[in-house]
Design an enzyme around this catalytic site. Structure first.
Site, mmCIF file in Angstrom:
data_model
loop_
_atom_site.group_PDB
_atom_site.id
_atom_site.type_symbol
_atom_site.label_atom_id
_atom_site.label_comp_id
_atom_site.label_asym_id
_atom_site.label_seq_id
_atom_site.Cartn_x
_atom_site.Cartn_y
_atom_site.Cartn_z
ATOM 1 N N ARG A 1 32.675 68.934 73.134
ATOM 2 C CA ARG A 1 33.225 67.618 72.794
ATOM 3 C C ARG A 1 32.028 66.735 72.419
ATOM 4 N NH1 ARG A 1 36.393 68.191 77.725
ATOM 5 N NH2 ARG A 1 35.059 66.638 78.696
ATOM 6 N N PHE B 1 40.316 44.153 90.592
ATOM 7 C CA PHE B 1 40.724 45.358 89.864
ATOM 8 C C PHE B 1 39.900 45.520 88.582
ATOM 9 C CE2 PHE B 1 43.350 47.169 86.476
ATOM 10 C CZ PHE B 1 43.693 48.404 87.021
ATOM 11 N N ARG C 1 27.018 58.972 80.152
ATOM 12 C CA ARG C 1 26.820 59.712 81.405
ATOM 13 C C ARG C 1 27.267 61.162 81.284
ATOM 14 N NH1 ARG C 1 31.151 58.069 85.435
ATOM 15 N NH2 ARG C 1 32.221 59.516 84.037
ATOM 16 N N TYR D 1 36.726 55.030 67.712
ATOM 17 C CA TYR D 1 37.179 56.034 68.675
ATOM 18 C C TYR D 1 37.301 55.422 70.069
ATOM 19 C CZ TYR D 1 37.268 59.911 71.905
ATOM 20 O OH TYR D 1 37.631 60.748 72.937
#
Length: 415
Positions: free
Chosen positions: A225, A285, A212, A168
């Site tokens: 969920r 980044f 989290r 997933y």
């Protein structure tokens, strides 16, 4: 900026927060004039301010491609996350999303707040996507197709095993890592990273978010969920939602620590991926979110507040990470500091303590062997921060307020 109380407790946060505030104002002034690009960059800053700041440092063409890649996947994620959409409607949209991005007449109303605006005005994203070079478009289409198919699969399938969990996370985040590696390569700035390393970059970020966001996800209306794998949580409780109840606090923390220990598996790959990057802007980044993840895991570990509310890094510490992260030495230093913080919280009576300590020691060994841990570097672990004299803090605020006013009026174009 950060709250007054947080700044008084951590006065050395103030200057990084000040620089971040000025950088944000500068980024807002750089929004393009073309309507579709103006919408995309404005929306980017709304859905992820920190990401919007870091992306501005990339070269123009790569910046545009990464911006659109992010918004396309945020839109796809908005469809997946909206639990009010029936499976019969949701699955075909997810499966066909890679074709919708070519259709500037397509939109689908779902989500809330800024995400609803993104979905309602998706034609702007499609128009911007069509402006991109063919190499960028092909990479975005490919990842969107694979991600949509993976999301559709898990609409009808629960996360039972750790293998399911990894699969997933691959679909929703590992593919993001693969896609970004393809975009970096298409720009000519980087060699093409291996799929395995790229996947780990995404999995580490995604697993941190899943850990989290437990309480937000489990309390989602009209339907929870649930992304924590049954193979882990079933060792501690009968149902995943049982972790949030006070009577299960001890077992909940043990389960949480098990989840964090699982996420640490990906750190070595992430460090290798970042050490191979050549372009400084691409490096920043990639590196800043990874440091934020190890910092977040250090806060979450052994912390019952994960099941009571929101646990996240304070804004001042986030500003420090953004300000200090420029080289691989900075990354090694940050990962060493946050792994030390996490290690200090390990309870030897925790059922996974030995495994957790082993993974943390492996991370620390890599950081030490890099030679980056010099005595001159700034540590994220600072003792006695609250020992500042109150008079000095007041003086500091006056000086920095004057500095902020000066920089705001004279230096925005130099950042």
């Amino acid at each position: 900026m950060g709250s007054l109380g947080a700044i008084l407790k951590h006065p050395d946060d103030f200057y990084p927060l000040l620089k971040l505030k000025i950088a944000a104002r500068h980024a807002e002034k750089q929004i393009p004039s073309e309507p579709h690009w103006a919408f995309c960059y404005s929306m980017l800053h709304k859905v992820s301010r920190s990401f919007g700041l870091v992306i501005q440092q990339l070269g123009p063409q790569l910046r545009d491609a990464v911006c659109i890649f992010y918004l396309v996947l945020r839109a796809l994620d908005t469809v997946e996350d909206d639990t009010s959409i029936s499976t019969e409607v949701k699955v075909p949209i997810l499966m066909a999303f890679h074709r919708h991005i070519y259709d500037n007449d397509w939109h689908f109303s779902c989500g809330t707040k800024e995400y609803k605006v993104l979905m309602d005005e998706f034609h702007h994203v499609s128009n911007a996507f069509l402006d991109l070079g063919s190499g960028y478009k092909e990479a975005i289409e490919d990842i969107t197709m694979r991600m949509g198919a993976g999301m559709a699969k898990f609409i009808c399938k629960e996360v039972e095993t750790i293998d399911d969990y990894d699969e997933y996370c691959h679909y929703v985040a590992g593919l993001v890592g693969l896609g970004l590696s393809k975009l970096f390569h298409a720009s000519g700035a980087e060699d093409l990273a291996t799929d395995s390393l790229s996947n780990s970059m995404g999995l580490f970020l995604q697993k941190t978010n899943i850990i989290r966001d437990y309480l937000e996800d489990i309390n989602e209306i009209p339907k929870s969920r649930m992304f924590w794998p049954r193979q882990i949580w079933s060792k501690y409780v009968d149902k995943l939602e049982d972790l949030k109840y006070e009577e299960n606090s001890g077992k909940a923390v043990q389960c949480l620590n098990d989840m964090v220990t699982n996420a640490l598996l990906h750190v070595e790959d992430c460090l290798k991926y970042m050490s191979d990057l050549r372009d400084p802007a691409i490096f920043r980044f990639c590196a800043i979110p990874q440091i934020m993840s190890i910092g977040t895991l250090a806060l979450c570990y052994n912390n019952i507040q994960v099941f009571r509310g929101v646990v996240k890094m304070r804004r001042g510490l986030t500003a420090k990470v953004i300000d200090r992260t420029n080289t691989m030495s900075d990354v090694y230093g940050a990962f060493f500091d946050f792994s030390c913080m996490l290690k200090s919280k390990v309870d030897n009576n925790d059922p996974n303590a030995t495994k957790t300590l082993s993974r943390l020691e492996a991370i620390q060994k890599i950081c030490k062997n890099s030679g980056a841990l010099t005595t001159k570097r700034k540590s994220y672990i600072i003792e006695n921060e609250s020992g500042y004299n109150s008079t000095l803090i007041v003086i500091l605020f006056i000086i920095l307020a004057i500095l902020y006013a000066y920089l705001s009026s004279n230096l925005p174009n130099s950042l």
